[in-house]
Design an enzyme around this catalytic site. Structure first.
Site, PDB file in Angstrom:
ATOM      1  N   GLN A 200       0.868  -1.181   0.000  1.00 24.18           N
ATOM      2  CA  GLN A 200       0.000   0.000   0.000  1.00 24.18           C
ATOM      3  C   GLN A 200       0.907   1.235   0.000  1.00 24.18           C
ATOM      4  O   GLN A 200       1.438   1.638   1.040  1.00 24.18           O
ATOM      5  CB  GLN A 200      -0.922  -0.023   1.215  1.00 24.18           C
ATOM      6  CG  GLN A 200      -1.712  -1.322   1.369  1.00 24.18           C
ATOM      7  CD  GLN A 200      -2.743  -1.522   0.282  1.00 24.18           C
ATOM      8  OE1 GLN A 200      -3.713  -0.784   0.176  1.00 24.18           O
ATOM      9  NE2 GLN A 200      -2.535  -2.547  -0.551  1.00 24.18           N
ATOM     10  N   CYS A 220      -4.445   4.044   4.266  1.00 28.62           N
ATOM     11  CA  CYS A 220      -3.815   4.716   3.134  1.00 28.62           C
ATOM     12  C   CYS A 220      -4.216   4.032   1.833  1.00 28.62           C
ATOM     13  O   CYS A 220      -4.674   2.882   1.815  1.00 28.62           O
ATOM     14  CB  CYS A 220      -2.301   4.737   3.283  1.00 28.62           C
ATOM     15  SG  CYS A 220      -1.499   3.145   3.004  1.00 28.62           S
ATOM     16  N   ALA A 241     -11.686   2.420   4.388  1.00 27.99           N
ATOM     17  CA  ALA A 241     -10.688   1.592   3.711  1.00 27.99           C
ATOM     18  C   ALA A 241      -9.903   2.390   2.660  1.00 27.99           C
ATOM     19  O   ALA A 241     -10.156   3.575   2.409  1.00 27.99           O
ATOM     20  CB  ALA A 241     -11.376   0.395   3.065  1.00 27.99           C
ATOM     21  N   HIS A 242      -8.958   1.682   2.025  1.00 28.66           N
ATOM     22  CA  HIS A 242      -8.051   2.341   1.080  1.00 28.66           C
ATOM     23  C   HIS A 242      -8.781   2.898  -0.145  1.00 28.66           C
ATOM     24  O   HIS A 242      -9.730   2.331  -0.647  1.00 28.66           O
ATOM     25  CB  HIS A 242      -6.921   1.400   0.648  1.00 28.66           C
ATOM     26  CG  HIS A 242      -7.381   0.085   0.083  1.00 28.66           C
ATOM     27  ND1 HIS A 242      -6.532  -0.957  -0.135  1.00 28.66           N
ATOM     28  CD2 HIS A 242      -8.599  -0.371  -0.303  1.00 28.66           C
ATOM     29  CE1 HIS A 242      -7.186  -1.984  -0.641  1.00 28.66           C
ATOM     30  NE2 HIS A 242      -8.441  -1.642  -0.751  1.00 28.66           N
ATOM     31  N   ASN A 243      -8.298   4.054  -0.575  1.00 26.60           N
ATOM     32  CA  ASN A 243      -8.772   4.745  -1.777  1.00 26.60           C
ATOM     33  C   ASN A 243     -10.220   5.221  -1.695  1.00 26.60           C
ATOM     34  O   ASN A 243     -10.819   5.576  -2.712  1.00 26.60           O
ATOM     35  CB  ASN A 243      -8.592   3.870  -3.021  1.00 26.60           C
ATOM     36  CG  ASN A 243      -7.132   3.673  -3.383  1.00 26.60           C
ATOM     37  OD1 ASN A 243      -6.532   2.666  -3.006  1.00 26.60           O
ATOM     38  ND2 ASN A 243      -6.544   4.625  -4.084  1.00 26.60           N
TER      39      ASN A 243
END
Length: 340
Positions: A200, A220, A241-243
């Site tokens: 990540q 991230c 969560a990511h993005n």
């Protein structure tokens, strides 16, 4: 700190009825207030307390008509709740301004800078190549990783963890135990049934005036940034969560989970214990009711949804009404079958 009723009225743009010279030393609930206290009346359910309160002054609406005499001074404003909120903000700012200096032991890495009037609590850690603005408060045992940027007037409370490369704007608050920038949940399934870590490599960006609750986690991005836009408020115990991208001035209540790469619009309200699947978009001004599961895109601004899976709020209420009647309907069905 001590102010007169008149000074407070001037700050709020209000009108005083009664003793403008009365001294205010604290803020209090109207039912508990004593001499030297300032209270407010917004919900008329509490109006009876206005005639018995010991407060030196009470903030009330300009339109309020008294049903009997009062002994307290009144500060009349357009919106008592908003005015009291403004006072709480000013009070909090005044307290925060008293907290300055560096407690020992604490650490700041090479090539890192921090602006004027800052506070660093004992056992706080700031990594290398960080840039922190003016009036920043870093409370004890907070961790700030390498290459982090933090704007002016931001507060990081005790035990919060800010991973490397995170960008935090001006006037943000990150409460105790929050984790910002931890690796997203990325694992590639292998043919043998095992999983391989996907690095990540992105970061988290919190824009100005963002508030992050205690023990909330924001991952991230795999690539690019997980973004929380300006003015958004996130409660305790939320997982992002990511993005994920959350729009401006959205509020997200406790125990909500937002899966990767979903996009939440501006001015949305996400109630408690909501689950949102990955890779969907939710339109501006959407309201999602508590304990809902959102599994598909919401495309129309101002939509209200409820349920799991979530769908139109009014239709959901009708469906629940039918659901409650199912035992009776089943009984009637069996009775009809027996008659045949």
């Amino acid at each position: 700190m001590e102010f007169t009723v008149g000074q407070i009225a001037e700050l709020l743009g209000g009108l005083v009825e009664g003793n403008a010279a009365g001294k205010i030393r604290e803020l209090a609930k109207i039912e508990d207030a004593q001499e030297g206290s300032l209270a407010f009346l917004s919900n008329l359910k509490y109006e009876p307390f206005l005639y018995t309160t010991g407060a030196t002054a009470v903030i009330v609406a300009k339109s309020l008509e008294l049903k009997q005499p009062v002994t307290t001074a009144l500060i009349r404003v357009d919106d008592p709740y908003l005015s009291f909120t403004v006072l709480l903000e000013k009070y909090e700012e005044a307290l925060a301004s008293l907290k300055t200096g560096v407690e020992q032991p604490c650490f700041i890495g090479e090539n890192s800078t921090i602006g004027e009037n800052h506070y660093r609590g004992a056992f706080s850690y700031i990594g290398q190549n960080c840039t922190l603005g003016h009036n920043v408060k870093i409370y004890p045992q907070a961790y700030i990783g390498d290459n982090v940027r933090i704007g002016d007037n931001t507060t990081i409370f005790a035990g919060a963890k800010i991973y490397g490369k995170t960008v935090i704007g001006n006037k943000c608050t990150v409460h105790a135990g929050a984790v910002i920038g931890s690796p997203g949940f990325g694992f590639a399934p292998q043919k043998d049934g095992t999983y391989r870590d996907i690095p990540q490599t992105g970061n988290v960006v919190l824009e100005d005036n963002v508030n992050i609750g205690a023990n909330t986690t924001i991952d991230c991005a795999t690539l690019g940034s997980t973004i929380i836009h300006e003015g958004t408020k996130i409660d305790n115990l939320v997982q992002i969560a990511h993005n994920v991208e959350v729009g401006k001035h959205t509020v997200i209540a406790s125990q909500t989970g937002i899966s990767g790469s979903s996009k939440i619009g501006n001015y949305c309200t996400i109630a408690g214990q909501v689950g949102i699947v990955g890779h969907i978009s939710i339109a501006d001004k959407t309201i999602v009711g508590a304990q809902s599961g959102v599994s598909k895109n919401v495309t129309k601004s101002g939509t209200i949804i409820q349920g799991s899976p979530a769908f139109d709020y009014k239709q959901n209420l009708r469906a629940l009404a039918v659901f409650r009647k199912l035992p009776d309907l089943e009984k009637q069905l069996f009775e009809l079958k027996e008659k045949k």
